[in-house]
Design a protein around this motif. Structure first.
Motif: not given
Length: 67
Positions: A12-23
């Motif tokens: 979740d954190e890396i997804g938010k960092y680069i702006g994409v979903s967990s999927d």
């Protein structure tokens, strides 16, 4: 206490960092060799490894229209 600068990030954190979903993160791990480390059932990431991977074009679709 100061927050640790170079800590492991969750999906979740890396997804938010680069702006994409967990999927998308899970798909990139599987199909695009995103730098990720398995710790038990969890995937963890180092921000600097992901930054290098993105800048090297790791997230780019290799074939047109396929992800």
């Amino acid at each position: 206490m100061a927050e640790i600068e170079d800590r492991w990030l969750s999906v979740d954190e890396i997804g938010k960092y680069i702006g994409v979903s967990s999927d998308t993160i899970y798909r990139w791990i599987d199909k695009h060799a995103m730098p990720a480390h398995r710790m038990g059932r969890l995937w963890k990431f180092k921000k600097d490894e992901v930054d290098e991977w993105v800048m090297a074009g790791g997230a780019a679709d290799k074939a047109n229209g396929n992800s």
